[in-house]
Scaffold this active site. Structure first.
Site, PDB file in Angstrom:
ATOM      1  N   ASP A  21     -21.091 -16.033   5.581  1.00 30.41           N
ATOM      2  CA  ASP A  21     -21.762 -15.443   6.746  1.00 30.41           C
ATOM      3  C   ASP A  21     -23.276 -15.621   6.642  1.00 30.41           C
ATOM      4  O   ASP A  21     -23.829 -15.622   5.544  1.00 30.41           O
ATOM      5  CB  ASP A  21     -21.402 -13.947   6.826  1.00 30.41           C
ATOM      6  CG  ASP A  21     -21.758 -13.354   8.167  1.00 30.41           C
ATOM      7  OD1 ASP A  21     -21.992 -14.113   9.128  1.00 30.41           O
ATOM      8  OD2 ASP A  21     -21.818 -12.118   8.262  1.00 30.41           O
ATOM      9  N   ASN A  69     -13.933 -17.001  16.583  1.00 34.62           N
ATOM     10  CA  ASN A  69     -15.030 -17.974  16.734  1.00 34.62           C
ATOM     11  C   ASN A  69     -14.841 -18.890  17.945  1.00 34.62           C
ATOM     12  O   ASN A  69     -15.802 -19.496  18.422  1.00 34.62           O
ATOM     13  CB  ASN A  69     -15.195 -18.830  15.468  1.00 34.62           C
ATOM     14  CG  ASN A  69     -15.827 -18.086  14.309  1.00 34.62           C
ATOM     15  OD1 ASN A  69     -15.614 -18.401  13.146  1.00 34.62           O
ATOM     16  ND2 ASN A  69     -16.630 -17.071  14.610  1.00 34.62           N
TER      17      ASN A  69
HETATM   18  C1  FPP Z   1     -20.806 -17.775   9.700  1.00 34.84           C
HETATM   19  O1  FPP Z   1     -22.178 -17.715   9.987  1.00 34.84           O
HETATM   20  C2  FPP Z   1     -20.321 -19.140   9.480  1.00 34.84           C
HETATM   21  C3  FPP Z   1     -19.372 -19.777  10.208  1.00 34.84           C
HETATM   22  C4  FPP Z   1     -18.705 -19.138  11.366  1.00 34.84           C
HETATM   23  C5  FPP Z   1     -18.946 -21.159   9.950  1.00 34.84           C
HETATM   24  C6  FPP Z   1     -18.984 -21.630   8.537  1.00 34.84           C
HETATM   25  C7  FPP Z   1     -19.038 -23.116   8.538  1.00 34.84           C
HETATM   26  C8  FPP Z   1     -19.694 -23.880   7.635  1.00 34.84           C
HETATM   27  C9  FPP Z   1     -20.385 -23.333   6.439  1.00 34.84           C
HETATM   28  C10 FPP Z   1     -19.807 -25.351   7.826  1.00 34.84           C
HETATM   29  C11 FPP Z   1     -18.638 -26.240   7.605  1.00 34.84           C
HETATM   30  C12 FPP Z   1     -17.551 -25.775   6.733  1.00 34.84           C
HETATM   31  C13 FPP Z   1     -16.853 -26.566   5.881  1.00 34.84           C
HETATM   32  C14 FPP Z   1     -15.716 -25.962   5.175  1.00 34.84           C
HETATM   33  C15 FPP Z   1     -17.195 -27.975   5.616  1.00 34.84           C
HETATM   34  P1  FPP Z   1     -22.608 -17.133  11.400  1.00 34.84           P
HETATM   35  O2  FPP Z   1     -22.707 -18.257  12.350  1.00 34.84           O
HETATM   36  O3  FPP Z   1     -21.686 -16.040  11.818  1.00 34.84           O
HETATM   37  O4  FPP Z   1     -24.046 -16.551  11.050  1.00 34.84           O
HETATM   38  P2  FPP Z   1     -24.769 -15.261  11.672  1.00 34.84           P
HETATM   39  O5  FPP Z   1     -23.901 -14.077  11.334  1.00 34.84           O
HETATM   40  O6  FPP Z   1     -26.074 -15.235  10.962  1.00 34.84           O
HETATM   41  O7  FPP Z   1     -24.887 -15.495  13.135  1.00 34.84           O
END
Ligand code: FPP
Length: 247
Positions: A21, A69
């Site tokens: 996150d 998501n």
């Molecule tokens: C959460 O941060 C992250 C995600 C929903 C996606 C995670 C994806 C990756 C790290 C990239 C690709 C993955 C792989 C396995 C190659 P957020 O967007 O919710 O952050 P925020 O809470 O700060 O808005």
């Protein structure tokens, strides 16, 4: 002493699950769009998986895309999916080099055809590996999984092939998408948020929780090792008393 050297390799968790996150906030802090955070999150994925493989942790599950998501802006969803395809393409050789097998849990059928194809290709190309299993939770949520399991069992009861009195905890575990994976002993969440967000609700019944303040793109090997050291200091009682455990 660094955290790596404090780890007792005889007492490793078999399975570590991670809620990655903070990508969006990481990008915002730099005046960039959210996808910039996701792109930089890939480095943290690589470091963490490498750290797990280096230690010999058997399973590492990453919450890469939740059922919820899908409700993000289309541009972000598309960018996340293409990042996933690109990363799978690029990293298969590294997975093989490190003897890591790729697995996936979630509603894989709901992924776009090209994403699904790349995922299945990477799964097939790493199927022979034996050191660490990298489990990607994609279009996954616990409530989706539990609903699906309930429908399957109800169907069997309706057909007369399952007697309700025979349903045990094991029956339920066997009908979840993690049926081939042990429950995680440790769950890590980054970014300082302290919630579970519909992730592995059944499976984390007895997991130790570790909340890390760093945003996901800043999470590295030493942070992973620190979480393991912290886990190893805890007394896991599974409902028993401290005395019962120490005897
Ligand atoms: C959460 O941060 C992250 C995600 C929903 C996606 C995670 C994806 C990756 C790290 C990239 C690709 C993955 C792989 C396995 C190659 P957020 O967007 O919710 O952050 P925020 O809470 O700060 O808005």
């Amino acid at each position: 002493m660094n955290f790596r050297d404090q780890i007792n390799t005889e007492k490793l968790p078999r399975h570590v699950a991670i809620i990655m996150d903070g990508n969006g906030r990481w990008a915002k802090q730099r005046g960039k769009i959210r996808i910039f955070g996701h792109e930089n999150g890939v480095t943290a994925v690589r470091d963490t998986v490498e750290a797990a493989a280096e230690l010999g942790v058997e399973f590492i599950t990453l919450y890469a895309f939740s059922t919820e998501n899908w409700n993000r802006p289309k541009a972000e969803v598309d960018a996340l999916m293409s990042l996933l395809v690109k990363s799978l393409n690029k990293e298969t050789a590294t997975l093989n080099k490190n003897n890591i097998k790729l697995l996936a849990i979630g509603d894989i059928e709901s992924l776009q055809p090209d994403t699904r194809r790349e995922l299945q290709k990477a799964i097939a190309n790493t199927a022979q590996n034996t050191r660490t299993n990298l489990v990607l939770a994609l279009s996954y949520s616990s409530r989706w999984e539990i609903t699906k399991m309930t429908r399957e069992l109800a169907q069997q009861v309706a057909q007369g092939t399952l007697n309700p009195s025979q349903i045990t905890e094991q029956t339920i575990s066997q009908h979840l998408s993690t049926h081939h994976i042990p429950d995680p002993e440790l769950l890590i969440r980054t970014s300082g948020e302290q919630r579970i967000s519909n992730f592995l609700l059944w499976q984390i019944a007895y997991s130790e929780l570790f909340f890390c303040h760093k945003l996901w793109p800043d999470f590295g090997k030493e942070d992973f090792f620190r979480a393991i050291v912290d886990y190893q200091k805890r007394e896991r009682r599974f409902g028993k008393t401290s005395e019962q455990i120490s005897n």
